[in-house]
Structure formats: structure tokens, C-alpha cells
Design a protein around this motif. Structure first.
Motif, mmCIF file in Angstrom:
data_model
loop_
_atom_site.group_PDB
_atom_site.id
_atom_site.type_symbol
_atom_site.label_atom_id
_atom_site.label_comp_id
_atom_site.label_asym_id
_atom_site.label_seq_id
_atom_site.Cartn_x
_atom_site.Cartn_y
_atom_site.Cartn_z
ATOM 1 N N ASP A 115 0.825 -1.220 0.000
ATOM 2 C CA ASP A 115 0.000 0.000 0.000
ATOM 3 C C ASP A 115 0.849 1.255 0.000
ATOM 4 O OD1 ASP A 115 -2.825 -0.640 -0.071
ATOM 5 O OD2 ASP A 115 -2.501 -1.654 1.849
ATOM 6 N N TYR A 116 2.121 1.143 -0.331
ATOM 7 C CA TYR A 116 3.006 2.298 -0.250
ATOM 8 C C TYR A 116 2.487 3.476 -1.072
ATOM 9 C CZ TYR A 116 7.046 5.343 -0.612
ATOM 10 O OH TYR A 116 7.853 6.446 -0.575
ATOM 11 N N VAL A 117 2.098 3.238 -2.303
ATOM 12 C CA VAL A 117 1.630 4.332 -3.158
ATOM 13 C C VAL A 117 0.340 4.925 -2.609
ATOM 14 C CG1 VAL A 117 0.862 4.953 -5.485
ATOM 15 C CG2 VAL A 117 2.794 3.393 -5.182
ATOM 16 N N ASN A 118 -0.548 4.076 -2.111
ATOM 17 C CA ASN A 118 -1.791 4.576 -1.524
ATOM 18 C C ASN A 118 -1.524 5.385 -0.257
ATOM 19 O OD1 ASN A 118 -3.313 3.303 -3.536
ATOM 20 N ND2 ASN A 118 -3.457 1.400 -2.360
ATOM 21 N N GLN A 119 -0.469 5.038 0.475
ATOM 22 C CA GLN A 119 -0.082 5.820 1.644
ATOM 23 C C GLN A 119 0.571 7.132 1.237
ATOM 24 O OE1 GLN A 119 -0.559 5.235 4.862
ATOM 25 N NE2 GLN A 119 -1.438 3.186 4.702
ATOM 26 N N MET A 120 1.310 7.091 0.135
ATOM 27 C CA MET A 120 2.081 8.265 -0.283
ATOM 28 C C MET A 120 1.183 9.471 -0.548
ATOM 29 S SD MET A 120 4.957 8.321 -3.275
ATOM 30 C CE MET A 120 5.774 9.847 -3.791
ATOM 31 N N VAL A 121 -0.032 9.238 -1.001
ATOM 32 C CA VAL A 121 -0.933 10.362 -1.298
ATOM 33 C C VAL A 121 -1.428 11.032 -0.022
ATOM 34 C CG1 VAL A 121 -1.658 9.330 -3.482
ATOM 35 C CG2 VAL A 121 -3.006 8.904 -1.413
ATOM 36 N N THR A 122 -1.171 10.426 1.135
ATOM 37 C CA THR A 122 -1.595 11.028 2.406
ATOM 38 C C THR A 122 -0.448 11.755 3.108
ATOM 39 O OG1 THR A 122 -1.082 9.099 3.817
ATOM 40 C CG2 THR A 122 -3.204 9.092 2.672
ATOM 41 N N TRP A 123 0.758 11.709 2.528
ATOM 42 C CA TRP A 123 1.934 12.311 3.154
ATOM 43 C C TRP A 123 2.309 13.621 2.474
ATOM 44 C CZ3 TRP A 123 5.078 7.257 2.180
ATOM 45 C CH2 TRP A 123 4.644 6.244 3.057
ATOM 46 N N ASP A 124 2.844 14.542 3.270
ATOM 47 C CA ASP A 124 3.456 15.745 2.713
ATOM 48 C C ASP A 124 4.962 15.567 2.529
ATOM 49 O OD1 ASP A 124 1.240 17.334 2.360
ATOM 50 O OD2 ASP A 124 1.395 18.323 4.313
ATOM 51 N N ASP A 125 5.514 14.462 3.042
ATOM 52 C CA ASP A 125 6.974 14.306 3.022
ATOM 53 C C ASP A 125 7.404 12.884 2.629
ATOM 54 O OD1 ASP A 125 5.953 13.139 5.299
ATOM 55 O OD2 ASP A 125 7.489 13.940 6.649
ATOM 56 N N PRO A 126 7.102 12.443 1.400
ATOM 57 C CA PRO A 126 7.521 11.096 0.979
ATOM 58 C C PRO A 126 9.039 10.909 0.957
ATOM 59 C CG PRO A 126 5.829 11.965 -0.487
ATOM 60 C CD PRO A 126 6.275 13.100 0.370
ATOM 61 N N TRP A 127 9.806 12.010 0.944
ATOM 62 C CA TRP A 127 11.260 11.914 0.931
ATOM 63 C C TRP A 127 11.841 12.078 2.343
ATOM 64 C CZ3 TRP A 127 8.348 13.375 -3.081
ATOM 65 C CH2 TRP A 127 8.625 12.794 -4.323
ATOM 66 N N ALA A 128 11.005 11.833 3.360
ATOM 67 C CA ALA A 128 11.491 11.852 4.740
ATOM 68 C C ALA A 128 12.388 10.647 4.973
ATOM 69 C CB ALA A 128 10.317 11.840 5.717
ATOM 70 N N ASP A 129 13.247 10.775 5.964
ATOM 71 C CA ASP A 129 14.254 9.760 6.264
ATOM 72 C C ASP A 129 13.623 8.378 6.453
ATOM 73 O OD1 ASP A 129 16.860 8.806 6.839
ATOM 74 O OD2 ASP A 129 16.395 8.879 8.974
ATOM 75 N N GLY A 130 14.127 7.398 5.706
ATOM 76 C CA GLY A 130 13.690 6.020 5.847
ATOM 77 C C GLY A 130 12.551 5.599 4.953
ATOM 78 N N ARG A 131 11.910 6.554 4.288
ATOM 79 C CA ARG A 131 10.843 6.182 3.359
ATOM 80 C C ARG A 131 11.430 5.765 2.015
ATOM 81 N NH1 ARG A 131 6.110 10.554 5.167
ATOM 82 N NH2 ARG A 131 5.283 9.172 6.798
ATOM 83 N N ASP A 132 10.646 5.012 1.257
ATOM 84 C CA ASP A 132 11.174 4.387 0.044
ATOM 85 C C ASP A 132 11.823 5.378 -0.902
ATOM 86 O OD1 ASP A 132 9.938 2.230 1.224
ATOM 87 O OD2 ASP A 132 9.028 1.491 -0.616
ATOM 88 N N HIS A 133 11.176 6.512 -1.152
ATOM 89 C CA HIS A 133 11.729 7.468 -2.099
ATOM 90 C C HIS A 133 13.024 8.102 -1.593
ATOM 91 C CE1 HIS A 133 7.993 7.122 -4.390
ATOM 92 N NE2 HIS A 133 8.646 7.700 -5.373
ATOM 93 N N GLU A 134 13.132 8.286 -0.280
ATOM 94 C CA GLU A 134 14.381 8.822 0.272
ATOM 95 C C GLU A 134 15.514 7.822 0.077
ATOM 96 O OE1 GLU A 134 17.525 9.211 3.283
ATOM 97 O OE2 GLU A 134 15.938 7.681 3.319
ATOM 98 N N ILE A 135 15.213 6.548 0.249
ATOM 99 C CA ILE A 135 16.239 5.510 0.084
ATOM 100 C C ILE A 135 16.616 5.350 -1.384
ATOM 101 C CG2 ILE A 135 16.688 3.039 0.328
ATOM 102 C CD1 ILE A 135 14.908 3.126 2.861
ATOM 103 N N ILE A 136 15.630 5.308 -2.257
ATOM 104 C CA ILE A 136 15.886 5.120 -3.693
ATOM 105 C C ILE A 136 16.675 6.298 -4.260
ATOM 106 C CG2 ILE A 136 14.780 4.969 -5.961
ATOM 107 C CD1 ILE A 136 12.396 3.580 -4.443
ATOM 108 N N ASP A 137 16.160 7.502 -4.047
ATOM 109 C CA ASP A 137 16.822 8.676 -4.620
ATOM 110 C C ASP A 137 18.111 9.024 -3.894
ATOM 111 O OD1 ASP A 137 14.869 8.885 -6.552
ATOM 112 O OD2 ASP A 137 13.660 10.305 -5.418
ATOM 113 N N GLY A 138 18.180 8.659 -2.612
ATOM 114 C CA GLY A 138 19.434 8.859 -1.889
ATOM 115 C C GLY A 138 20.540 7.993 -2.455
ATOM 116 N N LEU A 139 20.195 6.762 -2.841
ATOM 117 C CA LEU A 139 21.191 5.882 -3.451
ATOM 118 C C LEU A 139 21.644 6.443 -4.791
ATOM 119 C CD1 LEU A 139 22.817 3.278 -3.495
ATOM 120 C CD2 LEU A 139 20.835 2.134 -4.510
ATOM 121 N N LEU A 140 20.703 6.928 -5.585
ATOM 122 C CA LEU A 140 21.073 7.500 -6.877
ATOM 123 C C LEU A 140 22.014 8.687 -6.688
ATOM 124 C CD1 LEU A 140 20.795 7.677 -9.940
ATOM 125 C CD2 LEU A 140 18.725 9.054 -9.605
ATOM 126 N N TYR A 141 21.685 9.568 -5.767
ATOM 127 C CA TYR A 141 22.535 10.736 -5.512
ATOM 128 C C TYR A 141 23.938 10.288 -5.080
ATOM 129 C CZ TYR A 141 23.821 15.423 -3.875
ATOM 130 O OH TYR A 141 24.443 16.644 -3.698
#
Length: 440
Positions: free
Chosen positions: A217-243
Motif C-alpha cells: 500500500d506504499y503508493v496509496n499511503q504516499m498520497v496522504t503524506w506531505d513528506d515522501p522523501w522523509a528519512d527512511g521512506r522508500d523514495h528517500e532511500i531510492i533517490d538517496g542511493l542515486l545521488y
């Protein structure tokens, strides 16, 4: 549905075929006498995005085997379409879009019944097939996926073994250490290749979301967040690795000069260590290794370097779904083709993908991966919220499936124009603004 469009670009259908497809009626489509006998026979038109398999004769073999099983079938015409999504969408303004075809991504769930014949109740078909939700509506299925894709990393096994690396890295930091070890073992190698210039391969990074956390349900949860790139969330980990991988100099020296076709040869010959791509890429990389005098075994597949509760997870889902034109005059034969394709063609095995059949075999190249990874099938959006993620994504200006989103991250990592935290702060601010705009 996962990225697949580029796999059919290895060969190009002729302009004449493309024009003919747009201007003539299909042999088994809306014209001719309707097959009401209940037995497969007559002629059939099949549309496919796999122009490469049309050109190399694979579909000729499929047709001959199908006709051997059903001698009353007089002709099966297979049309390979290069711009599949665009061209089929145009053809669907008429009744003449073949008898069997891959359902275009532009068809929304509530439109399925307008263009495609019901194949059965989803609950009943789900006893035999996986990943039906994508092309089902209100309990009825209109398509069955041709193969299942998983999201991982395709790598050169010889290169990793030569650097003394035999275990899958379990964290981004371990992965970065492994890439540095590849570089130390062979300074001439690009440990990770981004395919920045072509752009579209970077969109594959988006589909690790949900797999990193193991949350369907990650994507369904993401629409309820203002900070998907907060520490430990999937997008922070994915994009942090790319950076980090770019900032540490563990990618190609000049990402503006990358080349998709060349990258396959480079990975196959060990000049690239790893690329982040769906499992659909495995057979292309294997072929490149063989063409270079190596072995298909030189290509392996590993999970994204992150675990949840001590376990690797990977998102899995269906590729294109085969459906039947609701206006087809030969639906009996069309359904026979779909059933034969899934059970007897060997397509999923040849593509080194997961079978859509629940009891289907796992290809050898994915055996180690599947043994160590828990597969996650993402849950669809709740009823009435099917477009919410896309609406927020668009309003935010991020557009997570647009290559420019992660090209910008690469640019910042190379130049240092923004720190990693500044990248995340800006993305969170844009997403929060997008949510506010949509809610308003």
C-alpha cells in the motif's frame, strides 16, 4: 504494469505495414461472418508491440504451432507495431483493432468493457492466473498478462565474482562499498550505468517503491503524506542511493553521452557492473553476453539493496495484458489464442520472466533472486481515488515517471548544486504543494 515498451524496439515494422494497419480492416475483426460454432477456426489478427519477435520469426513459429493444434484455423496475421500505444489508440476509434491485442495503458478500468470482451470473473481466473487486477473492473477481467516482471538489478556475475563479491548487498551503504570494490578491481569499469541520455531507463528507479519497504500500500499511503522523501521512506532511500552513487563517482564519467543499445553490450562484456532495470531486461543482456562470446550465465539478477525486517522485497506485476476486441467476429479463436499463448507458447520462459500461471515455472536466471526475495504485488487505489496519485504527481511538477525528475538528481549530485538533503527538502515541498492544490 511495469516498463516494457522499449523491448520491442530491437526491430522496426515497415512504414507500409503501419499505414496498412491504420487504413484497412483486420481479417478477423469487425468484418466477415461471425464464428459462432464454438470451435476455433477461420482467420485471426493479432496485434503486438514485440516487433523484434515478428522480425526474427518467433511469431511465425507461434502461428504454425497454433494452427497445428487447431487445423480449422486458416490464417493468423500478426502485426508488429512500433509505436504501439499511439497507433493502437488511434485504431481503437474504429472497430478494426485486431482480434487479439495487448491492452494499451491508456485504457482506464471503467473503459475496459467498451473495448474488450470479458474473459471471466476475476475471482475465478485468479485461481489460475496472477496479476489480474490491472485489467479488471468490478470483478470482471478483460486481460491476462503475458509475463510477470520483477524489479531488481541486472548485473555481470563474472565482474562481481572477480571483485570477490558473492552475496547480495543488504543496504545502500553495502551496495556503495561493492561498487567501489568493482572499481578498485578494474579501474576501466563503470560500476553502475545510469543510461542518463536515453532517459527512459531512469524511470525504472520509480518502481522500487513499495519493494524497498515491502509495503503493497506504499503508493496509496504516499498520497496522504506531505513528506515522501522523509528519512527512511522508500523514495528517500531510492533517490538517496542515486545521488550517492553519482556523487561518489561510481557511474559513467559523462552521463550525457550514454547509449542504451551500447550499454547492453557493455554489461554483457563486463565493462559495466550493474544497471537498475526490470527483469524484462535480462534476456537482452544475456543475448549481448552471448554475442560477445560469453555465456548467458554471465548475467545475474539481484534485489534492490535494502531489507525490511531482515528480508529483501521486490515489486512484481504483470506486463502487457492480452485482451479480445469486443467487436471481433472470431472471439472463439481469439480466446483459443490467448489460452494457448499462456499455456503452450513458452513466451514467459523465453523472456526470462515469471509465468502468469500460478503454478508456472521460475526461469533459472531468476531462481536465486526469487529464493531470497519476497515478492510484493502493489494494491490498487481505493475506488474513487484511482487518479489521485497521478493528480498530485502532476500538480507537484515532479512527475515521478518522467526521466527529467531523476536526471535532475544526477545533475545535482555531479555538480554539488544542491546537497542530498536539499534535494529531498525541495521534493517534499513540491509534493506538499501538489497535495494542497489537488485537495483544493
Amino acid at each position: 504494469m511495469f516498463l516494457h515498451q522499449r523491448r520491442g524496439r530491437l526491430a522496426v515494422a515497415s512504414t507500409a505495414v503501419a499505414l496498412l494497419a491504420l487504413t484497412t480492416a483486420c481479417s478477423g475483426g469487425a468484418e466477415g461472418e461471425e464464428n459462432t460454432t464454438g470451435e476455433p477456426g477461420g482467420s485471426l489478427t493479432v496485434l503486438t508491440w514485440r516487433t523484434d519477435l515478428v522480425e526474427d520469426g518467433t511469431f511465425d513459429d507461434y502461428v504454425e504451432r497454433f494452427k497445428t493444434k487447431y487445423p480449422a484455423v486458416t490464417d493468423v496475421k500478426v502485426e508488429g507495431i512500433t509505436d504501439y500505444e499511439g497507433e493502437v489508440k488511434t485504431r481503437m476509434s474504429t472497430d478494426n483493432y485486431g482480434d487479439v491485442l495487448a491492452i494499451p495503458g491508456s485504457v482506464t478500468p471503467d473503459q475496459l468493457g467498451d473495448f474488450f470482451e470479458p474473459l471471466g470473473e476475476q475471482a475465478e481466473l485468479a485461481q489460475e492466473y496472477r496479476w489480474l487486477a490491472d485489467k479488471s473492473f468490478e470483478g470482471t477481467s478483460y486481460g491476462i498478462p503475458v509475463v510477470g516482471n520483477v524489479q531488481g538489478l541486472v548485473y555481470n556475475t563474472k565482474v562481481w565474482k572477480a571483485a570477490g563479491l558473492t552475496d547480495f548487498p543488504t543496504t545502500p551503504d553495502e551496495f556503495l562499498e561493492d561498487l567501489a570494490a568493482l572499481k578498485a578491481a578494474d579501474p576501466g569499469i563503470d560500476p553502475l550505468y545510469t543510461n542518463y541520455k536515453d532517459g527512459w531507463p531512469l524511470t525504472a528507479w520509480e518502481y522500487y517503491r513499495g519493494g524497498v519497504s515491502g509495503d503493497p500500500d506504499y503508493v496509496n499511503q504516499m498520497v496522504t503524506w506531505d513528506d515522501p522523501w522523509a528519512d527512511g521512506r522508500d523514495h528517500e532511500i531510492i533517490d538517496g542511493l542515486l545521488y550517492d552513487v553519482v556523487a561518489q563517482g561510481l557511474t559513467e564519467a559523462d552521463p550525457t553521452t550514454t547509449n542504451w543499445e551500447q550499454s547492453k553490450q557493455l554489461l554483457g562484456t563486463g565493462k559495466i557492473g550493474v544497471m537498475l532495470l526490470g527483469s524484462w531486461a535480462i534476456p537482452q543482456m544475456q543475448q549481448a553476453a552471448v554475442d560477445a562470446g560469453g555465456s548467458a550465465d554471465d548475467i545475474g539478477y539481484m534485489p534492490f539493496p535494502a531489507q525490511a525486517d531482515g528480508t529483501f522485497h521486490a515489486t512484481a506485476g504483470g506486463d502487457y495484458n492480452l485482451g479480445i476486441n469486443v467487436a471481433s467476429k472470431n472471439k472463439v479463436t481469439a480466446r483459443a489464442w490467448i489460452d494457448w499463448f499462456h499455456h503452450e507458447s513458452g513466451y514467459s520462459e523465453s523472456q526470462v520472466g515469471l509465468s502468469p500461471l500460478i503454478d508456472g515455472a521460475t526461469p533459472a536466471a531468476l531462481a536465486d533472486f526469487v529464493d531470497q526475495v519476497e515478492l510484493v504485488e502493489m494494491n490498487p487505489a481505493p475506488q474513487g481515488k484511482e487518479s489521485l496519485f497521478a493528480d498530485i504527481d502532476t500538480a507537484s511538477g515532479i512527475v515521478t515517471t518522467d526521466p527529467k525528475y531523476r536526471q535532475k538528481i544526477i545533475d545535482d549530485a555531479r555538480s554539488g548544486a544542491r546537497t542530498k538533503q536539499q534535494v529531498f527538502d525541495d521534493l517534499n515541498a513540491a509534493w506538499a504543494e501538489g497535495r494542497a492544490d489537488v485537495d483544493a
